[in-house]
Design a protein around this motif. Structure first.
Motif, PDB file in Angstrom:
ATOM      1  N   ARG A  81      47.815 104.168 -46.591  1.00  0.00           N
ATOM      2  CA  ARG A  81      48.675 104.844 -46.745  1.00  0.00           C
ATOM      3  C   ARG A  81      48.036 106.353 -48.041  1.00  0.00           C
ATOM      4  N   GLN A  82      48.192 107.094 -47.648  1.00  0.00           N
ATOM      5  CA  GLN A  82      47.492 108.513 -48.788  1.00  0.00           C
ATOM      6  C   GLN A  82      47.949 108.511 -49.882  1.00  0.00           C
ATOM      7  N   ARG A  83      47.781 108.888 -51.218  1.00  0.00           N
ATOM      8  CA  ARG A  83      48.709 109.031 -52.329  1.00  0.00           C
ATOM      9  C   ARG A  83      48.088 110.921 -52.008  1.00  0.00           C
ATOM     10  N   CYS A  84      49.004 111.348 -53.283  1.00  0.00           N
ATOM     11  CA  CYS A  84      49.147 112.677 -53.495  1.00  0.00           C
ATOM     12  C   CYS A  84      47.637 112.799 -54.516  1.00  0.00           C
ATOM     13  N   LEU A  85      46.857 114.242 -54.601  1.00  0.00           N
ATOM     14  CA  LEU A  85      45.866 113.223 -55.892  1.00  0.00           C
ATOM     15  C   LEU A  85      46.021 113.881 -57.588  1.00  0.00           C
ATOM     16  N   ASN A  86      47.155 114.760 -57.283  1.00  0.00           N
ATOM     17  CA  ASN A  86      48.241 115.478 -58.236  1.00  0.00           C
ATOM     18  C   ASN A  86      49.230 114.088 -59.320  1.00  0.00           C
ATOM     19  N   HIS A  87      49.799 113.432 -58.048  1.00  0.00           N
ATOM     20  CA  HIS A  87      50.445 112.317 -58.992  1.00  0.00           C
ATOM     21  C   HIS A  87      50.081 110.991 -57.495  1.00  0.00           C
ATOM     22  N   ALA A  88      49.568 110.017 -58.710  1.00  0.00           N
ATOM     23  CA  ALA A  88      48.869 108.975 -58.156  1.00  0.00           C
ATOM     24  C   ALA A  88      50.185 108.178 -57.162  1.00  0.00           C
ATOM     25  N   GLN A  89      51.655 108.143 -57.855  1.00  0.00           N
ATOM     26  CA  GLN A  89      52.993 107.174 -57.876  1.00  0.00           C
ATOM     27  C   GLN A  89      52.714 107.775 -55.803  1.00  0.00           C
ATOM     28  N   ARG A  90      53.101 108.947 -56.444  1.00  0.00           N
ATOM     29  CA  ARG A  90      53.619 109.405 -54.795  1.00  0.00           C
ATOM     30  C   ARG A  90      52.212 109.490 -53.336  1.00  0.00           C
ATOM     31  N   GLU A  91      53.561 109.363 -52.494  1.00  0.00           N
ATOM     32  CA  GLU A  91      53.229 108.684 -51.148  1.00  0.00           C
ATOM     33  C   GLU A  91      52.209 110.711 -50.418  1.00  0.00           C
ATOM     34  N   ALA A  92      51.610 111.171 -49.897  1.00  0.00           N
ATOM     35  CA  ALA A  92      50.811 111.959 -49.808  1.00  0.00           C
ATOM     36  C   ALA A  92      51.957 112.477 -48.294  1.00  0.00           C
ATOM     37  N   ALA A  93      52.280 114.004 -48.156  1.00  0.00           N
ATOM     38  CA  ALA A  93      53.245 114.774 -46.859  1.00  0.00           C
ATOM     39  C   ALA A  93      52.609 114.972 -46.469  1.00  0.00           C
ATOM     40  N   ALA A  94      51.340 116.250 -46.476  1.00  0.00           N
ATOM     41  CA  ALA A  94      49.989 116.083 -46.274  1.00  0.00           C
ATOM     42  C   ALA A  94      49.041 116.921 -46.321  1.00  0.00           C
ATOM     43  N   ARG A  95      47.725 116.872 -45.611  1.00  0.00           N
ATOM     44  CA  ARG A  95      46.713 117.127 -46.052  1.00  0.00           C
ATOM     45  C   ARG A  95      46.170 118.308 -45.856  1.00  0.00           C
ATOM     46  N   CYS A  96      45.351 119.193 -47.379  1.00  0.00           N
ATOM     47  CA  CYS A  96      45.082 120.099 -47.447  1.00  0.00           C
ATOM     48  C   CYS A  96      44.018 119.975 -46.362  1.00  0.00           C
ATOM     49  N   PRO A  97      44.412 121.717 -45.658  1.00  0.00           N
ATOM     50  CA  PRO A  97      42.699 122.024 -44.181  1.00  0.00           C
ATOM     51  C   PRO A  97      42.304 122.738 -45.588  1.00  0.00           C
ATOM     52  N   GLU A  98      42.091 123.009 -46.605  1.00  0.00           N
ATOM     53  CA  GLU A  98      41.221 123.810 -47.325  1.00  0.00           C
ATOM     54  C   GLU A  98      39.939 122.835 -47.927  1.00  0.00           C
ATOM     55  N   CYS A  99      40.323 122.149 -49.201  1.00  0.00           N
ATOM     56  CA  CYS A  99      40.182 121.466 -49.778  1.00  0.00           C
ATOM     57  C   CYS A  99      39.893 119.884 -49.667  1.00  0.00           C
ATOM     58  N   GLY A 100      40.447 119.598 -48.583  1.00  0.00           N
ATOM     59  CA  GLY A 100      40.944 118.269 -47.584  1.00  0.00           C
ATOM     60  C   GLY A 100      41.503 117.402 -48.518  1.00  0.00           C
ATOM     61  N   HIS A 101      42.177 116.948 -49.095  1.00  0.00           N
ATOM     62  CA  HIS A 101      42.718 116.214 -50.323  1.00  0.00           C
ATOM     63  C   HIS A 101      44.481 115.761 -49.412  1.00  0.00           C
ATOM     64  N   PHE A 102      44.746 114.561 -50.233  1.00  0.00           N
ATOM     65  CA  PHE A 102      46.658 114.647 -49.675  1.00  0.00           C
ATOM     66  C   PHE A 102      46.723 115.240 -50.839  1.00  0.00           C
ATOM     67  N   TYR A 103      48.534 115.503 -50.381  1.00  0.00           N
ATOM     68  CA  TYR A 103      49.066 116.281 -51.572  1.00  0.00           C
ATOM     69  C   TYR A 103      50.478 115.682 -51.358  1.00  0.00           C
ATOM     70  N   CYS A 104      51.334 115.560 -52.388  1.00  0.00           N
ATOM     71  CA  CYS A 104      52.473 115.279 -51.762  1.00  0.00           C
ATOM     72  C   CYS A 104      53.510 116.457 -51.215  1.00  0.00           C
TER      73      CYS A 104
END
Ligand code: ZN
Ligand code: ZN
Length: 108
Positions: free
Chosen positions: A6-29
């Motif tokens: 279960r990945q977490r958002c790069l900006n919000h450590a408490q939140r679950e990631a909803a999608a992965r950015c194809p450009e930078c490869g990080h997970f975000y809420c």
């Protein structure tokens, strides 16, 4: 009890990631991602893509900032140019006139 899949958002450590950015490869809420031309990218990559393709957000900032800088540079340059011209003209006038007659100015 940490789920590594279960990945977490790069900006919000408490939140679950909803999608992965194809450009930078990080997970975000859900709040940190946006849709751009059918793809889901993060806000950082969205502005980067928008400025590169559409010039909606990033393109305006640079000319608006650069114009006063260029104007200021030209103004300063003209001041120095005028000063340089005055300095070039002045000694010539002194030489032709009788201003330096009292002082001995030897060329060689
Ligand atoms: Zn991204
Ligand atoms: Zn987030």
């Amino acid at each position: 009890m940490i789920d590594l899949t279960r990945q977490r958002c790069l900006n919000h450590a408490q939140r679950e990631a909803a999608a992965r950015c194809p450009e930078c490869g990080h997970f975000y809420c859900r709040e940190c991602i946006a849709e751009h031309e059918g793809r889901v990218v993060c806000a950082k990559c969205l502005t980067k893509l928008a400025s590169a393709s559409g010039r909606d957000t990033g393109g305006k900032a640079l000319p608006a900032l650069a114009l006063p800088c260029v104007a200021a540079f030209l103004f300063i340059w003209m001041c120095f140019f005028g000063l340089g011209q005055a300095l070039l003209v002045l000694p010539d006038a002194f030489h032709s006139g009788e201003f330096w007659q009292g002082e001995s100015r030897e060329e060689e």
